[in-house]
Design an enzyme around this catalytic site. Structure first.
Site, mmCIF file in Angstrom:
data_model
loop_
_atom_site.group_PDB
_atom_site.id
_atom_site.type_symbol
_atom_site.label_atom_id
_atom_site.label_comp_id
_atom_site.label_asym_id
_atom_site.label_seq_id
_atom_site.Cartn_x
_atom_site.Cartn_y
_atom_site.Cartn_z
ATOM 1 C CE LYS A 59 46.547 -40.476 -41.579
ATOM 2 N NZ LYS A 59 47.440 -40.663 -42.286
ATOM 3 C CD GLN A 103 50.071 -37.458 -41.671
ATOM 4 O OE1 GLN A 103 49.419 -38.841 -40.907
ATOM 5 N NE2 GLN A 103 50.208 -37.322 -42.763
ATOM 6 C CG ASP A 126 51.131 -45.374 -43.892
ATOM 7 O OD1 ASP A 126 50.091 -45.642 -44.376
ATOM 8 O OD2 ASP A 126 51.774 -44.261 -43.455
#
Ligand code: NAD
Length: 313
Positions: A59, A103, A126
């Site tokens: 990422k 994460q 997200d």
């Protein structure tokens, strides 16, 4: 729709993802030129799970390639929940950070929901914060989870007709199944959501014009789930490490068998690939289907966050 096809046409997620990344790079450059702002994406990684570390580095690399500032905040596995919360609060207050991603999964004992709810909704790239989930639910702008957003983007860019089609989603998680169903509804599909308690799952799935498999079970979606000519999107990702399973899924696919022998594994999805190729009209490959779209949409969300921070839509 590609009815009675003998070989499904490939829905090339990698190509769509590349297009999106190029658009994001252009958008980042434009934002810098017009407002002097470089989009900033920060990923918080707690612990040293090898798979998570690889995802996070990918990422970071992808964001940098698009002209963004990207960094990883690595915290040891024994970091307390309160210390993780403090880190997120510090990033919330940092004007150079436009997007924050924590994460998952977090170490046992840490309340993931509490951490997610600490991320400022305007930086929640997200799309997991309840405020963004609510925005998706009622159809107003907000951040949408990257994987289902990527699936919609791929279907649209490949000119797959959605309006009035029957879409069946297998899986009801908060990060894939549920937002996927809402996005398909937004595109005027008639949506059925299936899960572990659904009766006659193959029979329900086989009614779909568009079948989304986000079930987390290797190769479960076989021919009996697929209506001839259907569009089949395989969200699943599984590492396959033995030749017998490769043969069960792919037949005598020398490349895959070779990958297991030399690299120790190959990657497969929730859909049985040989069955689906012989029955679906369109099919996403694994790898090279939904996976690359997830990162591309994360970058798009990060750019959108930076644009919104200066008052652009
Ligand atoms: P999850 O385990 O949270 O959810 C799976 C869902 O499938 C659940 O809602 C459950 O009810 C349903 N389910 C489980 N077993 C079932 C069964 N036997 N019959 C019917 N339904 C069943 O998983 P998730 O996070 O939604 O991910 C799904 C898959 O997608 C996984 O393989 C995951 O690795 C993959 N994934 C891929 C990406 C990507 O970028 N491509 C992103 C996220 C998840």
């Amino acid at each position: 729709m590609n009815l009675n096809a003998e070989t499904a046409a490939v829905l090339d997620g990698k190509a769509t993802a590349k297009q999106i990344r190029q658009e994001v790079a252009a958008g980042s450059a434009e934002l810098h030129a017009s407002h002097g702002v470089v989009p900033g994406l920060t990923v918080v990684l707690v612990g040293d799970d090898p798979a998570s570390s690889i995802y996070v580095r990918n990422k970071e690399k992808a964001a940098k390639k698009c002209g963004m500032n990207s960094s990883i905040v690595s915290l040891p596995a024994n970091t307390t929940e309160d210390a993780i919360i403090s880190t997120v609060e510090r990033l919330n207050a940092d004007p150079a950070v436009h997007g924050i991603l924590v994460q998952l999964p977090l170490p046992d004992g840490v309340d993931e929901q509490r951490v997610i709810e600490t991320i400022h909704p305007d930086k929640d790239v997200d799309g997991f914060h309840p405020q963004n989930a609510g925005r998706l639910m009622i159809g107003i702008p907000g951040f949408v989870p990257c994987t289902p957003a990527g699936v919609i983007e791929m279907l649209k860019r490949n000119e797959i007709e959605l309006k009035g089609k029957h879409a069946v989603v297998i899986g009801r998680s908060n990060i894939v199944g549920k937002p996927m169903a809402l996005l398909l509804l937004r595109e005027h599909c008639t949506v059925t959501v299936c899960h572990s308690r659904t009766k006659d799952l193959p029979g329900v799935a086989a009614q779909a014009d568009i079948l989304i498999a986000a079930v987390g079970r290797l190769g479960m979606v076989d021919a009996s789930f697929i209506r001839p000519g259907a569009v089949v999107v395989d969200v699943g990702i599984h590492r396959v490490e033995d030749e017998e399973t490769v043969r069960r899924l792919f037949g005598e696919d020398e490349k895959r068998l070779e990958a297991v022998r030399t690299k120790g594994s190959t990657v497969a999805g929730d859909v049985h690939p040989v069955d689906a190729r012989g029955r679906a009209g369109w099919l996403t490959p694994v790898p090279g289907g939904v996976g690359p779209l997830t990162i591309a949409m994360l970058l798009k969300n990060a750019l959108d966050a930076a644009r919104r921070s200066v008052g652009l839509d």
